[in-house]
Design an enzyme around this catalytic site. Structure first.
Site, PDB file in Angstrom:
ATOM      1  N   GLY A  89      51.602  12.493   2.009  1.00  0.00           N
ATOM      2  CA  GLY A  89      52.680  11.344   1.347  1.00  0.00           C
ATOM      3  C   GLY A  89      52.428  10.715   0.280  1.00  0.00           C
ATOM      4  N   GLY A  91      53.124  12.739  -2.777  1.00  0.00           N
ATOM      5  CA  GLY A  91      52.906  13.712  -3.445  1.00  0.00           C
ATOM      6  C   GLY A  91      52.645  13.900  -4.077  1.00  0.00           C
ATOM      7  N   LYS A  92      51.702  15.215  -3.570  1.00  0.00           N
ATOM      8  CA  LYS A  92      51.430  16.567  -3.268  1.00  0.00           C
ATOM      9  C   LYS A  92      52.109  17.329  -3.870  1.00  0.00           C
ATOM     10  CE  LYS A  92      49.003  16.791   0.704  1.00  0.00           C
ATOM     11  NZ  LYS A  92      49.070  15.339   0.814  1.00  0.00           N
ATOM     12  N   SER A  93      53.373  17.770  -2.688  1.00  0.00           N
ATOM     13  CA  SER A  93      54.042  18.565  -2.763  1.00  0.00           C
ATOM     14  C   SER A  93      55.235  18.501  -3.892  1.00  0.00           C
ATOM     15  CB  SER A  93      54.978  18.623  -1.456  1.00  0.00           C
ATOM     16  OG  SER A  93      54.163  19.102  -0.521  1.00  0.00           O
ATOM     17  N   TYR A  94      55.067  16.919  -4.030  1.00  0.00           N
ATOM     18  CA  TYR A  94      56.493  16.503  -5.136  1.00  0.00           C
ATOM     19  C   TYR A  94      55.556  16.527  -6.565  1.00  0.00           C
ATOM     20  CZ  TYR A  94      58.929  12.956  -8.492  1.00  0.00           C
ATOM     21  OH  TYR A  94      59.801  12.992  -9.117  1.00  0.00           O
ATOM     22  N   ASP A 228      49.868  23.782  -2.139  1.00  0.00           N
ATOM     23  CA  ASP A 228      49.526  22.230  -1.567  1.00  0.00           C
ATOM     24  C   ASP A 228      49.262  22.483  -0.611  1.00  0.00           C
ATOM     25  OD1 ASP A 228      50.904  20.526  -1.167  1.00  0.00           O
ATOM     26  OD2 ASP A 228      52.701  21.345  -0.784  1.00  0.00           O
ATOM     27  N   GLY A 231      47.441  17.894   4.244  1.00  0.00           N
ATOM     28  CA  GLY A 231      46.866  16.005   4.227  1.00  0.00           C
ATOM     29  C   GLY A 231      45.845  15.954   4.335  1.00  0.00           C
TER      30      GLY A 231
HETATM   31  P1  ADP Z   1      52.620  14.735   0.094  1.00  0.00           P
HETATM   32  O1  ADP Z   1      53.526  16.065  -0.019  1.00  0.00           O
HETATM   33  O2  ADP Z   1      51.434  14.465  -0.446  1.00  0.00           O
HETATM   34  O3  ADP Z   1      52.891  14.689   1.919  1.00  0.00           O
HETATM   35  P2  ADP Z   1      55.417  14.542  -0.732  1.00  0.00           P
HETATM   36  O4  ADP Z   1      55.692  14.965  -1.587  1.00  0.00           O
HETATM   37  O5  ADP Z   1      55.987  15.130   0.202  1.00  0.00           O
HETATM   38  O6  ADP Z   1      53.516  14.104   0.521  1.00  0.00           O
HETATM   39  O7  ADP Z   1      55.981  12.233  -1.178  1.00  0.00           O
HETATM   40  C1  ADP Z   1      56.134  12.297   0.007  1.00  0.00           C
HETATM   41  C2  ADP Z   1      57.935  10.967  -0.557  1.00  0.00           C
HETATM   42  O8  ADP Z   1      57.686  10.763  -1.792  1.00  0.00           O
HETATM   43  C3  ADP Z   1      58.903  12.355  -1.094  1.00  0.00           C
HETATM   44  O9  ADP Z   1      59.733  11.823  -1.117  1.00  0.00           O
HETATM   45  C4  ADP Z   1      58.567  12.744  -2.597  1.00  0.00           C
HETATM   46  O10 ADP Z   1      59.961  13.103  -3.265  1.00  0.00           O
HETATM   47  C5  ADP Z   1      58.523  10.937  -3.130  1.00  0.00           C
HETATM   48  N1  ADP Z   1      57.645  11.319  -4.355  1.00  0.00           N
HETATM   49  C6  ADP Z   1      56.176  11.113  -4.338  1.00  0.00           C
HETATM   50  N2  ADP Z   1      55.616  10.975  -5.392  1.00  0.00           N
HETATM   51  C7  ADP Z   1      56.269  10.287  -6.088  1.00  0.00           C
HETATM   52  C8  ADP Z   1      57.070  10.381  -7.456  1.00  0.00           C
HETATM   53  N3  ADP Z   1      55.172  10.332  -8.717  1.00  0.00           N
HETATM   54  N4  ADP Z   1      58.511   9.951  -8.006  1.00  0.00           N
HETATM   55  C9  ADP Z   1      58.452   9.487  -7.201  1.00  0.00           C
HETATM   56  N5  ADP Z   1      58.817  10.432  -6.195  1.00  0.00           N
HETATM   57  C10 ADP Z   1      57.952  10.683  -5.219  1.00  0.00           C
HETATM   58 MG    MG Z   2      53.745  17.970   1.489  1.00  0.00          MG
END
Ligand code: ADP
Ligand code: MG
Length: 331
Positions: A89, A91-94, A228, A231
């Site tokens: 959660g 933002g890794k994948s983002y 990526d 978690g």
């Molecule tokens: P992870 O891969 O670490 O579990 P995600 O990349 O899935 O996390 O991010 C979780 C949520 O937060 C997603 O809906 C993503 O689009 C949003 N998010 C994360 N980082 C940002 C950012 N810097 N700006 C806008 N949205 C973000």
């Molecule tokens: Mg992810």
């Protein structure tokens, strides 16, 4: 910018935005230094990295500072890897752009992967205007789940790859962003997606997209791995037992093995412990003394995540001590 001086191992931190369902009231537990762009304080401890990105940083700013210099190295023949890790959660994948949306992603939200491909394709196009050389770009997509690697583009994506054949992965040609979207969609539909009680979409596996740059003579010039990682949160928070507990152990094993491999490379050891984890086995050809490695530690601003944030920063601090010294190659 003098990319000749780029450190071979770089570590950056990115603070995630507040998750709205947890409320916006509390201040972030992360304090950034107003002067320096690379320092932060969490729980009264100072941390210094190559970059410290606030939650307000744009995808473009992060790409330009952190990844674009790697593309320069890629075209000089160096193996490059950019790796995001941290709690689910954050933002890794983002950040890495490892997302497939039904709607096309807005330009401002494009992550590392599509920006990197755009840069690479632009360079290839510019090169071909000036020379007759034909460079080809392909990509592979691998998932690591419970210490097994799966080739997500193969016709049998559910069968684990034989470790000794991790290098012979299925590659798809990439000539456009549409090709990348197709690759991500095919791969993602094959991924093991598992619910945890933290994020319904979270995945308990590592995903690696590798962009291969091929010369006209069929030799691989170099490759860029966009990783990526699953978690990193402790198993106690996922609410799973049994298999999931084992998964939790394997998630950290991969990261620790990368540390060990880089330390062995830097020390000039004869035997490098690639086989300690499947992550280092898959990345073996990209983890050499001729490699560039960038870690992006993703952290949460919420106080309820403090323990995970500290453990993510601790790993980042240990990665910051890693050294590699790639030599300019005669090409
Ligand atoms: P992870 O891969 O670490 O579990 P995600 O990349 O899935 O996390 O991010 C979780 C949520 O937060 C997603 O809906 C993503 O689009 C949003 N998010 C994360 N980082 C940002 C950012 N810097 N700006 C806008 N949205 C973000
Ligand atoms: Mg992810």
């Amino acid at each position: 910018m003098d990319n000749g001086k780029l450190s071979a191992v770089r570590v950056a931190v990115r603070e995630a935005p507040f998750r709205s369902f947890l409320g916006r009231q509390e201040p972030s537990i992360v304090q950034f230094s107003p002067q320096a762009g690379n320092s932060l304080v969490v729980d009264q401890n100072d941390y210094h990295f190559d970059h410290a990105f606030r939650s307000s940083v744009s995808q473009e700013q992060l790409y330009d500072a952190l990844i674009q210099p790697l593309v320069d190295k890629l075209f000089c023949g160096f193996q490059c890897t950019a790796m995001a890790y941290g709690q689910t959660g954050t933002g890794k994948s983002y950040s890495m752009g490892m997302v497939t949306d039904k709607e096309p992603t807005k330009e401002e939200h494009l992550g590392v992967l599509p920006r990197c491909l755009r840069d690479i394709l632009d360079r290839v196009a510019a090169q071909q205007e000036n020379t007759a050389e034909r460079t080809r770009i392909t990509a592979s997509f691998i998932e690591i789940y419970n210490e097994k690697a799966f080739d997500l583009l193969s016709t049998s994506p559910m069968d684990p790859m034989v470790t000794s054949r991790c290098q012979s992965r299925t590659c798809m040609p990439l000539a456009s962003q549409q090709d990348l979207q197709r690759l991500l969609q095919l791969g993602t539909s094959n991924r093991h997606v598992r619910r945890t009680n933290m994020n319904a979409k979270s995945s308990r596996s590592h995903a690696i997209v590798t962009i291969h740059v091929w010369q006209e003579d069929g030799k691989e010039l170099a490759r860029m791995n966009i990783v990526d990682l699953a978690g990193s949160e402790g198993v106690r928070r996922t609410g799973h037992e049994g298999v999931a507990r084992q998964e939790g152990v394997n998630i950290n094993l991969g990261l620790l093995s990368i540390n060990k491999v880089v330390m062995a490379l830097a020390a000039g050891h004869a035997v490098i412990p690639y086989r300690d984890s499947i992550l280092t086995t898959v990345l073996q050809e990209s983890l050499t003394s001729q490699s560039y490695l960038t870690f992006l530690a993703c952290i949460s601003p919420h106080s309820c995540d403090l323990t995970e944030t500290i453990s993510t920063l601790r790993f980042a601090k240990s990665a910051k001590r890693l050294r590699l010294n790639p030599q300019q190659m005669n090409m």
